[in-house]
Design an enzyme around this catalytic site. Structure first.
Site, PDB file in Angstrom:
ATOM      1  N   PHE A 114     -39.984  -7.978   5.899  1.00 60.64           N
ATOM      2  CA  PHE A 114     -39.736  -9.025   5.828  1.00 60.64           C
ATOM      3  C   PHE A 114     -38.902 -10.064   7.150  1.00 60.64           C
ATOM      4  O   PHE A 114     -37.696  -9.214   7.042  1.00 60.64           O
ATOM      5  CB  PHE A 114     -39.592  -9.486   4.360  1.00 60.64           C
ATOM      6  CG  PHE A 114     -40.897  -8.958   3.090  1.00 60.64           C
ATOM      7  CD1 PHE A 114     -41.646  -9.766   3.302  1.00 60.64           C
ATOM      8  CD2 PHE A 114     -40.505  -8.064   3.046  1.00 60.64           C
ATOM      9  CE1 PHE A 114     -43.113  -9.514   2.319  1.00 60.64           C
ATOM     10  CE2 PHE A 114     -41.262  -7.295   1.879  1.00 60.64           C
ATOM     11  CZ  PHE A 114     -43.199  -8.244   2.105  1.00 60.64           C
ATOM     12  N   GLU A 153      -3.077  -7.122   6.673  1.00 59.87           N
ATOM     13  CA  GLU A 153      -2.855  -6.802   7.956  1.00 59.87           C
ATOM     14  C   GLU A 153      -2.629  -8.808   8.794  1.00 59.87           C
ATOM     15  O   GLU A 153      -3.498  -9.051   9.343  1.00 59.87           O
ATOM     16  CB  GLU A 153      -3.499  -6.338   9.064  1.00 59.87           C
ATOM     17  CG  GLU A 153      -2.772  -5.051   8.007  1.00 59.87           C
ATOM     18  CD  GLU A 153      -2.023  -4.245   8.578  1.00 59.87           C
ATOM     19  OE1 GLU A 153      -1.501  -5.316   9.735  1.00 59.87           O
ATOM     20  OE2 GLU A 153      -1.954  -3.142   8.275  1.00 59.87           O
ATOM     21  N   SER A 173       0.804  -0.918   0.179  1.00 54.62           N
ATOM     22  CA  SER A 173       0.105   0.061   0.122  1.00 54.62           C
ATOM     23  C   SER A 173       0.913   1.095  -0.191  1.00 54.62           C
ATOM     24  O   SER A 173       1.893   1.193   0.820  1.00 54.62           O
ATOM     25  CB  SER A 173      -0.620   0.173   1.040  1.00 54.62           C
ATOM     26  OG  SER A 173      -1.421  -0.602   1.453  1.00 54.62           O
TER      27      SER A 173
HETATM   28  O1  GRA Z   1      11.267 -18.447  18.663  1.00 58.66           O
HETATM   29  P1  GRA Z   1      12.038 -17.355  18.883  1.00 58.66           P
HETATM   30  O2  GRA Z   1      13.299 -16.308  18.925  1.00 58.66           O
HETATM   31  O3  GRA Z   1      12.370 -17.502  17.433  1.00 58.66           O
HETATM   32  O4  GRA Z   1      10.938 -16.120  18.497  1.00 58.66           O
HETATM   33  C1  GRA Z   1       9.134 -16.288  17.681  1.00 58.66           C
HETATM   34  C2  GRA Z   1       8.406 -16.292  17.806  1.00 58.66           C
HETATM   35  O5  GRA Z   1       7.980 -15.600  19.998  1.00 58.66           O
HETATM   36  C3  GRA Z   1       9.634 -16.419  16.290  1.00 58.66           C
HETATM   37  O6  GRA Z   1       8.780 -14.800  16.451  1.00 58.66           O
HETATM   38  C4  GRA Z   1       8.760 -14.667  17.949  1.00 58.66           C
HETATM   39  N1  GRA Z   1       7.450 -14.280  17.536  1.00 58.66           N
HETATM   40  C5  GRA Z   1       6.376 -13.021  18.051  1.00 58.66           C
HETATM   41  N2  GRA Z   1       7.638 -11.868  19.024  1.00 58.66           N
HETATM   42  C6  GRA Z   1       7.230 -10.802  19.563  1.00 58.66           C
HETATM   43  C7  GRA Z   1       6.227 -14.224  16.853  1.00 58.66           C
HETATM   44  N3  GRA Z   1       5.325 -13.641  16.641  1.00 58.66           N
HETATM   45  C8  GRA Z   1       5.450 -12.692  17.938  1.00 58.66           C
HETATM   46  C9  GRA Z   1       4.884 -11.772  18.665  1.00 58.66           C
HETATM   47  N4  GRA Z   1       3.371 -11.515  17.850  1.00 58.66           N
HETATM   48  N5  GRA Z   1       5.303 -10.547  19.025  1.00 58.66           N
HETATM   49  C10 GRA Z   1       8.880 -16.649  15.575  1.00 58.66           C
HETATM   50  O7  GRA Z   1       7.835 -16.708  15.521  1.00 58.66           O
HETATM   51  P2  GRA Z   1       6.737 -18.358  15.153  1.00 58.66           P
HETATM   52  O8  GRA Z   1       5.623 -17.833  15.714  1.00 58.66           O
HETATM   53  O9  GRA Z   1       7.250 -19.129  14.982  1.00 58.66           O
HETATM   54  O10 GRA Z   1       5.964 -17.445  13.455  1.00 58.66           O
HETATM   55  P3  GRA Z   1       6.464 -17.775  12.022  1.00 58.66           P
HETATM   56  O11 GRA Z   1       5.076 -18.986  12.214  1.00 58.66           O
HETATM   57  O12 GRA Z   1       7.174 -17.742  10.672  1.00 58.66           O
HETATM   58  O13 GRA Z   1       5.045 -16.235  11.810  1.00 58.66           O
HETATM   59  C11 GRA Z   1       3.840 -16.408  12.643  1.00 58.66           C
HETATM   60  C12 GRA Z   1       2.558 -15.776  11.770  1.00 58.66           C
HETATM   61  C13 GRA Z   1       2.255 -16.466  10.969  1.00 58.66           C
HETATM   62  C14 GRA Z   1       2.001 -15.042  12.871  1.00 58.66           C
HETATM   63  C15 GRA Z   1       3.609 -14.604  10.999  1.00 58.66           C
HETATM   64  O14 GRA Z   1       4.208 -14.485   9.819  1.00 58.66           O
HETATM   65  C16 GRA Z   1       2.449 -13.555  10.229  1.00 58.66           C
HETATM   66  O15 GRA Z   1       2.003 -12.674  11.309  1.00 58.66           O
HETATM   67  N6  GRA Z   1       1.776 -13.964   8.757  1.00 58.66           N
HETATM   68  C17 GRA Z   1       1.344 -12.602   8.615  1.00 58.66           C
HETATM   69  C18 GRA Z   1       1.954 -11.322   7.585  1.00 58.66           C
HETATM   70  C19 GRA Z   1       1.044 -10.084   7.742  1.00 58.66           C
HETATM   71  O16 GRA Z   1      -0.193 -10.422   9.108  1.00 58.66           O
HETATM   72  N7  GRA Z   1       1.444  -9.584   7.093  1.00 58.66           N
HETATM   73  C20 GRA Z   1       0.951  -8.018   6.585  1.00 58.66           C
HETATM   74  C21 GRA Z   1       1.390  -7.500   5.404  1.00 58.66           C
HETATM   75  S1  GRA Z   1       1.255  -6.123   5.335  1.00 58.66           S
HETATM   76  C22 GRA Z   1      -0.354  -5.532   5.383  1.00 58.66           C
HETATM   77  O17 GRA Z   1      -1.364  -6.033   5.228  1.00 58.66           O
HETATM   78  C23 GRA Z   1      -0.259  -4.002   3.907  1.00 58.66           C
HETATM   79  C24 GRA Z   1      -1.936  -3.652   4.537  1.00 58.66           C
HETATM   80  C25 GRA Z   1      -2.335  -2.551   5.199  1.00 58.66           C
HETATM   81  C26 GRA Z   1      -3.885  -2.154   6.082  1.00 58.66           C
HETATM   82  O18 GRA Z   1      -4.543  -1.940   4.635  1.00 58.66           O
HETATM   83  O19 GRA Z   1      -3.868  -1.385   6.819  1.00 58.66           O
END
Ligand code: GRA
Length: 383
Positions: free
Chosen positions: A276, A361, A157
């Protein structure tokens, strides 16, 4: 529990409502049709302090807090959902710099962001790294006093119009997510090219691809430490997801209001169509989904204002609000029939814009994963 907004928050909400009605609503349909980037409105929102509610006064904000931010976003989205994206584009980088930046970085970069003067964005997603952020491939190689970035970001975006970007790249690919780093870069530099892209909806929020080819970013632009990028990114997403959820709530409200108004006006078979029961079923579900989402959004914001962990609550809010928006837009379209399908009325825009909330997001599936894994005891969301 206190469900009353303070006088201050009511005033913030009324200001945003008034602004949205007077400044955004009159041209929303035309702006959407023309895919217009309203830089003037981005600046006006900055002048009104919309981006500064979560930023302390020492960096030019008002410090009013996250609930204020949610209310502002909701009111903007209620009138034109695409216009709420700018809240995240300005506030996301500003908050991240506030939380992880050095004193000098905060003083230099936050004020122009929250005034809306430096149009910004955040660059996470790549062609092969959407939900799986840790799979990103853009590299940042240390060379003298710079990092040299190579790679491609997609569906970003503000990509076509941004002056600056919060960029996530890998400084050490072998370390996977622990080798990611965050940079706040000036995009109007050699080595950066952009390609606008088009989507089903959200037309007033420009979107596109950014390609880095030997793009030099000074080391002074690293946010946090090398290798902190994944943590920074997850923290940032937790803030921007909340605003996104508030936007979805605003859109759900707009769709329900349009449906109710039409039910009370349109007559078929000798009575108002609100009489309705099949339409009453849709209205009841819209109301309940919307109210549930509102309580979840406000609770997540309330927790943030008390500096309490809220990752789980934000995921719930984002999931509930995205689904409420999609349900409400679909139901409104069914109720309005041909008038809903027509481009002469706003409901088709709500329908197109609503779909984005299930994708951005963190998709609805990603939030369900976070919520379920927490409930099952596999992985705590608040860590
Ligand atoms: O054990 P470690 O030291 O390696 O740490 C793990 C974990 O504790 C590591 O990251 C840490 N961690 C966090 N630390 C602080 C994980 N989550 C958090 C947190 N919330 N806070 C790895 O963790 P993990 O759980 O094994 O990671 P993963 O399985 O590789 O992925 C997690 C997850 C799927 C949740 C993540 O990749 C994710 O959130 N994916 C979604 C991507 C996303 O939201 N993309 C958004 C793109 S931007 C966008 O959409 C813009 C739109 C704008 C608008 O319209 O507003």
């Amino acid at each position: 529990m206190d469900f009353e907004l303070s006088e201050e928050l009511v005033a913030v909400r009324d200001l945003a409502r008034d602004f949205a009605q007077k400044e955004i609503a009159p041209s929303a349909a035309r702006d959407d049709r023309e895919h217009k980037f309203r830089k003037d409105l981005v600046l006006k929102m900055g002048e009104l302090g919309f981006y500064g509610s979560v930023i302390s006064e020492s960096y030019g904000g008002s410090g009013l807090g996250y609930l204020a931010m949610a209310l502002i976003t909701e009111e903007v989205a209620r009138v034109h959902s695409a216009m709420r994206v700018f809240m995240n584009m300005q506030v996301g980088p500003a908050l991240t710099i506030l939380n992880f930046g050095t004193e000098e970085q905060k003083r230099q970069w936050i004020p122009p962001l929250i005034r809306g003067e430096s149009v910004s964005c955040f660059a996470i997603t790549e062609p092969d790294a959407g939900s799986d952020v840790a799979a990103l491939r853009t590299t940042a190689v240390s060379e003298g006093d710079s990092y040299v970035l190579n790679g491609s970001k997609i569906w970003i975006s503000n990509a076509p119009v941004a002056d600056t970007a919060l960029i996530y790249a890998s400084t050490d690919r072998a370390q996977k997510h622990r080798g990611m780093s965050a940079f706040y870069a000036d995009l109007n530099q050699p080595g950066v090219s952009r390609r606008p892209m088009d989507t089903l909806g959200v037309h007033c929020s420009p979107i596109g691809e950014i390609t880095f080819e030997n793009f030099r970013v000074p080391k002074a632009r690293l946010i946090g430490k090398e290798g902190d990028g994944f943590k920074v990114c997850m923290w940032q997403l937790n803030q921007t997801r909340l605003s996104c959820a508030a936007g979805a709530l605003g859109l759900a409200r707009a769709a329900r209001e349009a449906a109710v108004s039409y039910c009370n006006q349109r007559e078929q078979f000798g009575q108002k169509i609100g009489q309705f029961q099949m339409n009453q079923d849709l209205i009841a579900q819209m109301v309940v989904h919307e109210e549930a989402a509102a309580l979840l959004v406000y609770r997540a914001a309330w927790l943030a204002d008390r500096k309490q962990p809220n990752n789980l609550e934000t995921s719930m809010a984002k999931y509930a609000a995205a689904e409420a928006a999609a349900y409400a837009a679909d139901a409104a379209l069914r109720i309005l029939g041909a008038y809903g399908y027509s481009v002469e009325f706003p409901v088709e825009r709500y329908f197109r814009d609503a779909k984005s909330y299930q994708i951005v997001e963190g998709s609805s599936n990603i939030h369900k994963l976070i919520i379920a894994q927490d409930a099952l005891g596999y992985r705590k969301a608040n860590r």
